[in-house]
Design a protein around this motif. Structure first.
Motif, PDB file in Angstrom:
ATOM      1  N   VAL A  82     -26.231  16.605 -10.133  1.00 20.45           N
ATOM      2  CA  VAL A  82     -25.808  16.246 -11.520  1.00 20.45           C
ATOM      3  C   VAL A  82     -26.071  17.179 -12.737  1.00 20.45           C
ATOM      4  CG1 VAL A  82     -28.361  15.232 -12.828  1.00 20.45           C
ATOM      5  CG2 VAL A  82     -27.647  14.519 -10.490  1.00 20.45           C
ATOM      6  N   GLY A  83     -26.099  18.783 -12.387  1.00 18.73           N
ATOM      7  CA  GLY A  83     -25.899  19.754 -13.585  1.00 18.73           C
ATOM      8  C   GLY A  83     -24.405  19.897 -13.526  1.00 18.73           C
ATOM      9  N   ILE A  85     -21.988  17.623 -12.946  1.00 17.11           N
ATOM     10  CA  ILE A  85     -21.696  16.526 -14.289  1.00 17.11           C
ATOM     11  C   ILE A  85     -22.462  16.640 -15.259  1.00 17.11           C
ATOM     12  CG2 ILE A  85     -21.891  13.957 -14.470  1.00 17.11           C
ATOM     13  CD1 ILE A  85     -22.459  13.988 -11.577  1.00 17.11           C
ATOM     14  N   GLN A  86     -23.826  17.112 -15.650  1.00 15.27           N
ATOM     15  CA  GLN A  86     -23.804  17.187 -17.248  1.00 15.27           C
ATOM     16  C   GLN A  86     -22.700  18.692 -18.005  1.00 15.27           C
ATOM     17  OE1 GLN A  86     -28.240  18.615 -18.327  1.00 15.27           O
ATOM     18  NE2 GLN A  86     -27.835  18.573 -20.063  1.00 15.27           N
ATOM     19  N   ASP A  87     -22.748  19.992 -17.446  1.00 20.09           N
ATOM     20  CA  ASP A  87     -22.200  20.539 -17.937  1.00 20.09           C
ATOM     21  C   ASP A  87     -20.479  20.079 -17.855  1.00 20.09           C
ATOM     22  OD1 ASP A  87     -23.978  22.341 -18.042  1.00 20.09           O
ATOM     23  OD2 ASP A  87     -23.458  23.256 -16.027  1.00 20.09           O
ATOM     24  N   ALA A  89     -18.957  17.123 -19.089  1.00 19.96           N
ATOM     25  CA  ALA A  89     -19.574  16.080 -19.718  1.00 19.96           C
ATOM     26  C   ALA A  89     -19.848  17.411 -21.474  1.00 19.96           C
ATOM     27  CB  ALA A  89     -20.763  15.504 -19.717  1.00 19.96           C
ATOM     28  N   ILE A  90     -20.777  17.733 -21.218  1.00 22.75           N
ATOM     29  CA  ILE A  90     -21.188  18.639 -22.215  1.00 22.75           C
ATOM     30  C   ILE A  90     -19.200  19.681 -22.649  1.00 22.75           C
ATOM     31  CG2 ILE A  90     -22.111  20.772 -23.010  1.00 22.75           C
ATOM     32  CD1 ILE A  90     -24.494  19.402 -21.402  1.00 22.75           C
ATOM     33  N   HIS A  93     -16.874  16.933 -23.696  1.00 23.70           N
ATOM     34  CA  HIS A  93     -17.752  16.928 -24.804  1.00 23.70           C
ATOM     35  C   HIS A  93     -16.751  17.705 -26.329  1.00 23.70           C
ATOM     36  CE1 HIS A  93     -20.263  16.138 -28.471  1.00 23.70           C
ATOM     37  NE2 HIS A  93     -20.122  14.759 -28.137  1.00 23.70           N
ATOM     38  N   MET A 107     -28.546  15.036 -26.238  1.00 21.11           N
ATOM     39  CA  MET A 107     -29.704  15.771 -25.484  1.00 21.11           C
ATOM     40  C   MET A 107     -31.610  15.549 -26.417  1.00 21.11           C
ATOM     41  SD  MET A 107     -27.453  19.289 -24.944  1.00 21.11           S
ATOM     42  CE  MET A 107     -28.955  19.463 -24.598  1.00 21.11           C
ATOM     43  N   ARG A 117     -27.137  25.744 -25.316  1.00 14.79           N
ATOM     44  CA  ARG A 117     -26.656  25.194 -24.422  1.00 14.79           C
ATOM     45  C   ARG A 117     -24.960  24.533 -24.163  1.00 14.79           C
ATOM     46  NH1 ARG A 117     -25.633  24.124 -20.396  1.00 14.79           N
ATOM     47  NH2 ARG A 117     -26.072  22.914 -18.425  1.00 14.79           N
ATOM     48  N   GLU A 135     -19.525  22.153 -11.760  1.00 18.27           N
ATOM     49  CA  GLU A 135     -18.729  21.207 -12.908  1.00 18.27           C
ATOM     50  C   GLU A 135     -17.481  21.302 -12.690  1.00 18.27           C
ATOM     51  OE1 GLU A 135     -17.515  22.644 -17.427  1.00 18.27           O
ATOM     52  OE2 GLU A 135     -18.635  23.443 -16.353  1.00 18.27           O
TER      53      GLU A 135
END
Length: 144
Positions: A82-83, A85-87, A89-90, A93, A107, A117, A135
């Motif tokens: 999940v981390g 995926i978040q990284d 995505a950030i 972005h 966020m 972040r 990532e």
């Protein structure tokens, strides 16, 4: 992807995650199933922690040993995935022109937190190396 919930006659619930063919193609059936299994462990762990009981079979008080699978699956698999995926995505972005203000809104945090972040993605070090692996996993297209 859609999530369907159905109440069961015994008071339980059935949660069904449906992926489109394009989602299965992008993720891969095996990885989707693995993520589902880790999410199942997370939900089971939450039930165990909140009830203090094993909740599935023998309904006894939990022991430290009962939490082994929860800790392992979350620590080794679900949280890093999940981390990652978040990284990813950030980072994406930012690459797509997303602003720090937009990131902060996503966020639900102050702009300064979003900026930190974002900057953390480019910081070197052993912790970053481990995070970068996940990532990369998240952002890498599947080979067919």
């Amino acid at each position: 992807m859609t999530l369907h919930t159905r109440a069961l006659t015994d008071g339980g619930a059935e949660l069904t995650i449906r992926l489109t063919a394009a989602e299965v193609e992008a993720i891969g059936r095996t990885e989707a199933e693995s993520l589902g299994e880790y999410l199942d462990t997370a939900l089971w762990g939450l039930a165990v922690l909140r009830s203090g009981r094993t909740v599935r079979s023998d309904q006894r008080e939990i022991t430290a040993a009962d939490l082994h699978d929860v800790i392992r699956d979350l620590h080794k698999h679900l949280v890093p995935m999940v981390g990652g995926i978040q990284d990813a995505a950030i980072r994406r972005h930012r690459e797509l022109g997303g602003t720090t203000t937009q990131l902060a809104a996503a966020m639900d945090s102050p702009r300064s937190s979003a900026q930190r972040r974002r900057e953390a993605l480019d910081q070197p070090g052993p912790r970053q190396a481990a995070a970068a692996r996940w990532e990369t996993w998240a952002a890498t297209r599947r080979q067919h």
